[in-house]
Design an enzyme around this catalytic site. Structure first.
Site, short mmCIF file in Angstrom:
data_model
loop_
_atom_site.label_atom_id
_atom_site.label_comp_id
_atom_site.label_asym_id
_atom_site.label_seq_id
_atom_site.Cartn_x
_atom_site.Cartn_y
_atom_site.Cartn_z
N GLU A 1 0.83 -1.20 0.00
CA GLU A 1 0.00 0.00 0.00
C GLU A 1 0.88 1.26 0.00
O GLU A 1 1.87 1.35 0.72
CB GLU A 1 -0.88 -0.02 1.25
N LYS B 1 -9.38 2.51 -2.39
CA LYS B 1 -9.68 1.90 -1.10
C LYS B 1 -11.05 2.35 -0.59
O LYS B 1 -11.32 3.55 -0.49
CB LYS B 1 -8.60 2.27 -0.10
N CYS C 1 -5.54 -3.36 2.04
CA CYS C 1 -5.33 -3.44 3.49
C CYS C 1 -6.62 -3.64 4.28
O CYS C 1 -7.17 -4.73 4.31
CB CYS C 1 -4.57 -2.20 3.95
#
Length: 268
Positions: free
Chosen positions: A44, A116, A150
């Site tokens: 990330e 995200k 994540c």
């Protein structure tokens, strides 16, 4: 269908130095290609570093910006697909930033671009706008490959949405911090098992600003085992995504077929 050898780059790179991080990515791609990998996944926000505060706005780039072109050149030079995290600047909405990941094919053509959807902590919520497209997929090596980032993988609904959409391999660049080691050690293998897919989880490592990244990058299989796992330091780990094993596992573990969606309305 042959297995897709998958390489996970566990590194925090150089904080705030995009050129240095592109060089690290290039070197990792060379090593991954030499080992026969068809895809390399970096963590990330790999291109910029994670703990860069207000510099995130200065270093953010469009999805087709100069860093994307540099990564495309790396992919072509070494003949493998490359997935990586970076801060994305929305060219249509002034000042809007996303915590994004992109997958570029071995021919240099972008295959998937993901923003995200579940932001974590004060840093991310201060600087980024959450994405609104939970399932982003591409075809790679005969497999359906999905992307998330994540914290997204810690929501079971997210991964189940990918499973229902036919994802075979889920690529997850991440920046997981201490004391959340339970995620790569337990959650990631369970997600792979309960959704009958492969899950590649590439983490940052070591101290960075106020954060302590834990490493433990993992390629988990549909049997719930870690097919490859890194330690705590800088590392390139490699494992195989085997379509034949995946198909057999799905026959033996029919979770998706045995679902009863009519009972789950209260979840939403």
């Amino acid at each position: 269908m042959p297995a897709l050898r998958t390489a996970l780059l566990q590194s925090s790179g150089e904080l705030g130095d995009v050129a240095a991080n592109l060089k690290i990515l290039d070197e990792a791609a060379a090593r991954a290609a030499a080992a026969g990998a068809g895809v390399l996944l970096a963590p990330e926000l790999f291109l910029t570093g994670y703990a860069i505060g207000a510099d995130i706005a200065r270093l953010a780039e469009p999805a087709d910006g100069p860093s994307a072109r540099a990564v495309a050149a790396i992919a072509v030079r070494h003949g493998l697909a490359v997935g990586y995290g970076y801060p994305e600047r929305d060219t249509e909405r002034h000042g809007v930033l996303y915590n994004s990941a992109q997958l570029i094919g071995a021919d240099g053509v972008p295959l998937a671009q993901y923003r995200k959807t579940h932001l974590f902590g004060g840093f991310e919520t201060q600087w980024f706008t959450p994405g609104d497209q939970p399932v982003v997929q591409a075809e790679l090596g005969g497999l359906t490959v999905g992307m998330m980032i994540c914290y997204d993988v810690e929501f079971p609904e997210n991964v189940r949405a990918h499973a229902l959409a036919g994802t075979d391999l889920l690529l997850v660049p991440t920046a997981l911090m201490h004391p959340a080691e339970v995620v790569p050690l337990s959650v990631v293998p369970v997600r792979a098992f309960e959704n009958q897919l492969y899950l590649a989880y590439a983490n940052r490592t070591g101290p960075e600003g106020d954060f302590e990244f834990v490493g433990l990058s993992t390629l988990a299989g549909p049997d719930g085992t870690a097919r490859a796992r890194a330690g705590r330091g800088e590392e390139l780990v490699i494992g195989d995504v085997d379509p034949a094993f995946l198909a057999a596992s799905r026959q033996e573990n029919p979770y998706l077929r045995d679902r009863r969606p009519g009972l789950y309305g209260s979840l939403v």
